[in-house]
Design a protein around this motif. Structure first.
Motif, PDB file in Angstrom:
ATOM      1  N   MET A   1       0.839  -1.179   0.000  1.00 49.32           N
ATOM      2  CA  MET A   1       0.000   0.000   0.000  1.00 49.32           C
ATOM      3  C   MET A   1       0.883   1.241   0.000  1.00 49.32           C
ATOM      4  SD  MET A   1      -3.258   0.572   2.382  1.00 49.32           S
ATOM      5  CE  MET A   1      -3.218   2.006   3.412  1.00 49.32           C
ATOM      6  N   ALA A   2       0.582   2.182  -0.858  1.00 49.70           N
ATOM      7  CA  ALA A   2       1.391   3.399  -0.963  1.00 49.70           C
ATOM      8  C   ALA A   2       1.183   4.282   0.262  1.00 49.70           C
ATOM      9  CB  ALA A   2       1.007   4.173  -2.224  1.00 49.70           C
ATOM     10  N   ALA A   3       2.218   4.969   0.637  1.00 45.34           N
ATOM     11  CA  ALA A   3       2.111   5.894   1.763  1.00 45.34           C
ATOM     12  C   ALA A   3       1.224   7.069   1.377  1.00 45.34           C
ATOM     13  CB  ALA A   3       3.503   6.400   2.150  1.00 45.34           C
ATOM     14  N   PRO A   4       0.412   7.557   2.307  1.00 42.07           N
ATOM     15  CA  PRO A   4      -0.435   8.705   1.971  1.00 42.07           C
ATOM     16  C   PRO A   4       0.422   9.946   1.769  1.00 42.07           C
ATOM     17  CG  PRO A   4      -0.600   8.183   4.310  1.00 42.07           C
ATOM     18  CD  PRO A   4       0.245   7.113   3.676  1.00 42.07           C
ATOM     19  N   PRO A   5      -0.062  10.904   0.990  1.00 44.78           N
ATOM     20  CA  PRO A   5       0.695  12.134   0.806  1.00 44.78           C
ATOM     21  C   PRO A   5       0.922  12.808   2.155  1.00 44.78           C
ATOM     22  CG  PRO A   5      -1.206  12.076  -0.672  1.00 44.78           C
ATOM     23  CD  PRO A   5      -1.316  10.908   0.260  1.00 44.78           C
ATOM     24  N   ARG A   6       2.052  13.490   2.292  1.00 47.99           N
ATOM     25  CA  ARG A   6       2.353  14.187   3.536  1.00 47.99           C
ATOM     26  C   ARG A   6       1.330  15.280   3.811  1.00 47.99           C
ATOM     27  NH1 ARG A   6       7.369  14.357   1.093  1.00 47.99           N
ATOM     28  NH2 ARG A   6       7.122  16.566   0.719  1.00 47.99           N
ATOM     29  N   ASP A  86       2.304  23.952  -0.806  1.00 46.08           N
ATOM     30  CA  ASP A  86       2.402  22.658  -0.118  1.00 46.08           C
ATOM     31  C   ASP A  86       2.148  21.520  -1.094  1.00 46.08           C
ATOM     32  OD1 ASP A  86       2.368  23.982   2.470  1.00 46.08           O
ATOM     33  OD2 ASP A  86       0.211  24.183   2.209  1.00 46.08           O
ATOM     34  N   LEU A  87       1.275  21.815  -2.079  1.00 44.02           N
ATOM     35  CA  LEU A  87       0.812  20.772  -2.978  1.00 44.02           C
ATOM     36  C   LEU A  87       0.720  21.315  -4.402  1.00 44.02           C
ATOM     37  CD1 LEU A  87      -0.489  17.954  -3.458  1.00 44.02           C
ATOM     38  CD2 LEU A  87      -2.694  18.999  -2.857  1.00 44.02           C
ATOM     39  N   ILE A  88       1.293  20.573  -5.331  1.00 44.41           N
ATOM     40  CA  ILE A  88       1.173  20.892  -6.759  1.00 44.41           C
ATOM     41  C   ILE A  88       0.386  19.748  -7.389  1.00 44.41           C
ATOM     42  CG2 ILE A  88       2.369  21.345  -8.931  1.00 44.41           C
ATOM     43  CD1 ILE A  88       4.823  22.200  -7.235  1.00 44.41           C
ATOM     44  N   HIS A  96       3.441  17.532 -15.065  1.00 43.19           N
ATOM     45  CA  HIS A  96       3.884  16.625 -14.017  1.00 43.19           C
ATOM     46  C   HIS A  96       5.412  16.521 -14.001  1.00 43.19           C
ATOM     47  CE1 HIS A  96       3.315  13.643 -10.966  1.00 43.19           C
ATOM     48  NE2 HIS A  96       4.072  12.790 -11.623  1.00 43.19           N
ATOM     49  N   HIS A  97       6.008  16.380 -15.164  1.00 40.61           N
ATOM     50  CA  HIS A  97       7.472  16.313 -15.243  1.00 40.61           C
ATOM     51  C   HIS A  97       8.096  17.603 -14.717  1.00 40.61           C
ATOM     52  CE1 HIS A  97       7.542  12.455 -17.171  1.00 40.61           C
ATOM     53  NE2 HIS A  97       6.763  12.875 -18.148  1.00 40.61           N
ATOM     54  N   VAL A 110       3.521  16.418  -4.888  1.00 46.51           N
ATOM     55  CA  VAL A 110       2.997  16.492  -6.249  1.00 46.51           C
ATOM     56  C   VAL A 110       2.013  15.345  -6.440  1.00 46.51           C
ATOM     57  CG1 VAL A 110       3.558  16.396  -8.707  1.00 46.51           C
ATOM     58  CG2 VAL A 110       5.135  17.518  -7.119  1.00 46.51           C
ATOM     59  N   GLU A 111       0.833  15.683  -6.938  1.00 44.19           N
ATOM     60  CA  GLU A 111      -0.165  14.673  -7.291  1.00 44.19           C
ATOM     61  C   GLU A 111      -0.460  14.824  -8.777  1.00 44.19           C
ATOM     62  OE1 GLU A 111      -3.678  14.834  -4.858  1.00 44.19           O
ATOM     63  OE2 GLU A 111      -2.514  14.877  -3.009  1.00 44.19           O
ATOM     64  N   TYR A 112      -0.564  13.697  -9.459  1.00 47.35           N
ATOM     65  CA  TYR A 112      -0.861  13.711 -10.896  1.00 47.35           C
ATOM     66  C   TYR A 112      -2.301  13.288 -11.108  1.00 47.35           C
ATOM     67  CZ  TYR A 112      -0.466  12.554 -15.882  1.00 47.35           C
ATOM     68  OH  TYR A 112      -0.651  12.493 -17.233  1.00 47.35           O
ATOM     69  N   TRP A 113      -3.085  14.203 -11.673  1.00 50.45           N
ATOM     70  CA  TRP A 113      -4.474  13.925 -12.034  1.00 50.45           C
ATOM     71  C   TRP A 113      -4.563  14.008 -13.548  1.00 50.45           C
ATOM     72  CZ3 TRP A 113      -7.959  17.559  -8.561  1.00 50.45           C
ATOM     73  CH2 TRP A 113      -7.726  17.295  -7.210  1.00 50.45           C
TER      74      TRP A 113
END
Length: 155
Positions: A1-6, A86-88, A96-97, A110-113
């Motif tokens: 399971m991936a760690a949740p975003p900080r 805090d969040l991109i 994303h790159h 960074v979250e990719y949607w």
């Protein structure tokens, strides 16, 4: 399971896409209207585009005026006010790159949607508007899901 975003409840959010002309300004407006006092929200693009009139029209249907939005690149935003986010949230592969490249020196998550660019939609005006509405609806759903805890914390 991936760690949740900080950053579960970020205070400053940057939406980014290729040209800062459709997806990222729509997302910026949606989130800003959802939490006008709880979050600082901006948008930027990898390259500078021109604000898309179909994006303006679809947002106006929701009572949100983005007609004054001035598309801006990451570099212009950095020069203007710095990249203190805090969040991109990136909406295109190139954004994303770019965001991942920036996080070498920025302490931001960074979250990719992946979000379809409706600018290439074909057909008559109504068919094009429908493509933009679908992107807007998708962004709204993702924003509601991602930021639901922000509303509970600030409400």
């Amino acid at each position: 399971m991936a760690a949740p975003p900080r950053v579960c409840a970020p205070q400053a959010v940057l939406f980014a896409c290729g040209l800062n002309s459709v997806r990222s300004p729509m997302a910026e407006s949606l989130l800003q209207h959802m939490f006008p006092h709880a979050l600082y929200v901006k948008s930027a693009g990898v390259r500078k585009g021109e604000l898309d009139p179909f994006a303006v029209a679809v947002m106006a249907e929701l009572g949100q005026d983005i007609s004054g939005h001035k598309p801006m690149t990451f570099e212009e935003l950095d020069d203007w006010e710095g990249l203190n986010f805090d969040l991109i949230i990136t909406l295109s592969p190139e954004a994303h790159h770019k965001a991942l490249e920036l996080t070498r020196t920025l302490a931001a998550d960074v979250e990719y949607w992946p979000t379809h660019d409706p600018a290439g939609a074909e057909g008559n005006r109504e068919q094009k508007l429908q493509a933009y509405r679908e992107v807007c609806d998708e962004l709204l759903l993702r924003i509601r899901k991602r930021f639901s805890k922000v509303g509970a914390a600030s409400g």
